[in-house]
Design an enzyme around this catalytic site. Structure first.
Site, PDB file in Angstrom:
ATOM      1  N   CYS A   1      62.510  11.894  -6.686  1.00  0.00           N
ATOM      2  CA  CYS A   1      61.320  12.680  -7.050  1.00  0.00           C
ATOM      3  C   CYS A   1      61.444  13.643  -8.228  1.00  0.00           C
ATOM      4  O   CYS A   1      60.790  13.461  -9.253  1.00  0.00           O
ATOM      5  CB  CYS A   1      60.848  13.469  -5.834  1.00  0.00           C
ATOM      6  SG  CYS A   1      60.429  12.464  -4.398  1.00  0.00           S
TER       7      CYS A   1
ATOM      8  N   HIS B   1      57.084  19.783  -7.651  1.00  0.00           N
ATOM      9  CA  HIS B   1      58.488  19.460  -7.362  1.00  0.00           C
ATOM     10  C   HIS B   1      59.430  19.634  -8.545  1.00  0.00           C
ATOM     11  O   HIS B   1      60.393  18.885  -8.712  1.00  0.00           O
ATOM     12  CB  HIS B   1      58.606  18.037  -6.799  1.00  0.00           C
ATOM     13  CG  HIS B   1      59.725  17.930  -5.797  1.00  0.00           C
ATOM     14  ND1 HIS B   1      59.979  16.797  -5.070  1.00  0.00           N
ATOM     15  CD2 HIS B   1      60.658  18.836  -5.406  1.00  0.00           C
ATOM     16  CE1 HIS B   1      61.015  16.994  -4.279  1.00  0.00           C
ATOM     17  NE2 HIS B   1      61.451  18.232  -4.463  1.00  0.00           N
TER      18      HIS B   1
END
Length: 445
Positions: free
Chosen positions: A70, A125
């Protein structure tokens, strides 16, 4: 002379695209497999809106995330660089002291210089400390969950005076209790507005925010980064989509995301913005290797998330821009999320950041020009800070834990026939290219 006349329409279209300062929407899903779109071969997931995007635009068969996980993949998209170059080689967690350095230049910061309105909706993120949040990285506004939805919360995060606490939570419990997995916060700009967020409503709420942003900024150019929280686990479709797909919860989530794409495209049509908006849909990496309807499919590719096999990093990509991208186009040329920043710079008229970029302008590919070729001499596959593989043309070399693998991706898309022993000279040549690029990248940090 014939060649010159044939080139004129292409040059004219390129000039038109560059001078239009288009709106740009990047829709980024989380852990969606290569096959998990109807037009990429899914047998059990219905994605009519994405399929129509492909009919109206272009589908890339050899498009890559820059990481199989991610945070690094998102850093690469935002900066046009391999994640190791910008110091985000691993997944970040709540309360981490690390994040994407504010010294790096994001797409949002770049286009703001051209008068673009910017918004980040969804999963960020790239650090949850204040200095790393989207509103300090070029975005005018942020609405979303700042990390993966299976994480928890930073007890020291800023909290809105109008915060909605759910499930018996309050400010004291937020500050003092041990953070619980899956109890994640919803942010507005730099503060928590709901905790824990109701994840079954998150795709719908992201969609509403996206439509609102389009309406509010229809009179000026804008950049919208819509990064869906799912299909990262836990999978939480709304009641309207739960049980709808033939591929379990995972398919339900994808079909709701497809609905969301349709809503965004409908708002563009409603506002008369279709012919001046580039919409790109892709994923941050391949799917989890999960069973029982919780995981996606990378077929016919080998591997999953976390791996540098094709299934971990080759992802579905669809782009639409009415009147500028040739409809029903397909490109099998190498391209990547690292190419979005330089491509958007070209189209928006923005100056490229004054630093080394790994991405290239792929507008000639995006436009659907069948004669265009990839601008990449090589593409690297990073796992953490290690360059595990390289692709040059149709050939891929992968070296991990002493195991050397060589694949002809044109004839062996599933990476099932290791040709390393048969072609030692090709292995040696590709290894030299990989080492040269990786050494130069790391010496430039």
């Amino acid at each position: 002379m014939v060649w010159v006349f044939a080139l004129l329409p292409i040059l004219a279209q390129a000039q038109k695209a560059k001078s239009s300062r288009p709106n740009v929407i990047v829709i980024f899903t989380d852990d969606q497999g290569y096959q998990d779109v109807g037009c990429f071969g899914s047998p059990d997931i219905s994605t009519p809106n994405l399929d129509n995007m492909a009919k109206d635009g272009i589908r890339f068969t050899d498009f890559y995330s820059a990481s199989p996980v991610c945070s690094p993949s998102r850093a690469a998209l935002m900066t046009g660089c391999y994640p190791t170059r910008v110091g985000v080689p691993v997944v970040l967690w709540p309360m981490s002291p690390d994040g994407l350095s504010p010294e790096e230049v994001t797409i949002a910061e770049m286009v703001k210089e051209q008068g673009y309105a910017t918004a980040c909706i969804g999963k960020w993120h790239l650090g949850d400390q204040a200095q790393f949040l989207p509103t300090n990285q070029g975005f005018d506004s942020y609405f979303g969950i700042p990390f993966s939805n299976d994480m928890s919360v930073n007890p020291e995060a800023k909290v809105s005076a109008e915060v909605l606490f759910r499930e018996g939570k309050d400010l004291n419990k937020l500050r003092t209790e041990k953070p619980k997995k899956f109890d994640v916060p919803l942010f507005r700009d730099d503060e928590i507005i709901e905790y824990p967020v109701d994840q079954t409503q998150i795709t719908k709420r992201y969609t509403e925010e996206a439509r609102k942003f389009i309406v509010e900024n229809k009179e000026k150019p804008f950049f919208l980064y819509l990064a869906h929280t799912m299909p990262h686990i836990p999978l939480m479709p709304s009641e309207e989509f739960k049980g709808k797909s033939r591929q379990g919860l995972y398919g339900d989530v994808i079909e709701e995301i497809d609905w969301s794409v349709g809503q965004v495209l409908e708002e563009l049509r409603k506002q008369g913005l279709e012919e001046n908006t580039l919409v790109i849909f892709t994923s941050d990496n391949g799917p989890w290797n999960l069973k029982n309807g919780h995981g996606g499919s990378a077929k016919p590719l080998r591997g999953f998330k976390f791996e540098t096999y094709e299934g971990g990093m080759r992802v579905p990509m669809i782009a639409q821009w009415k009147g500028m991208i040739s409809p029903q186009s397909t490109s099998a040329e190498i391209a990547s999320t690292i190419d979005l920043l330089p491509t958007i710079a070209y189209l928006s008229g923005a100056e490229l950041p004054d630093r080394t970029l790994d991405g290239k302008n792929i507008w000639p590919l995006l436009s659907g020009n069948s004669n265009s070729k990839t601008p990449h001499k090589e593409f690297l596959y990073y796992s953490n800070t290690t360059a595990e593989a390289i692709r040059v043309g149709d050939w891929k070399l992968r070296v991990r834990e002493g195991i050397v693998e060589l694949y002809d991706l044109k004839n062996d898309i599933s990476e099932s026939n290791n040709l390393a022993e048969e072609q030692p000279k090709r292995v040696q040549s590709l290894q030299k290219k990989l080492d040269k690029y990786d050494t130069a990248l790391k010496s430039d940090q």
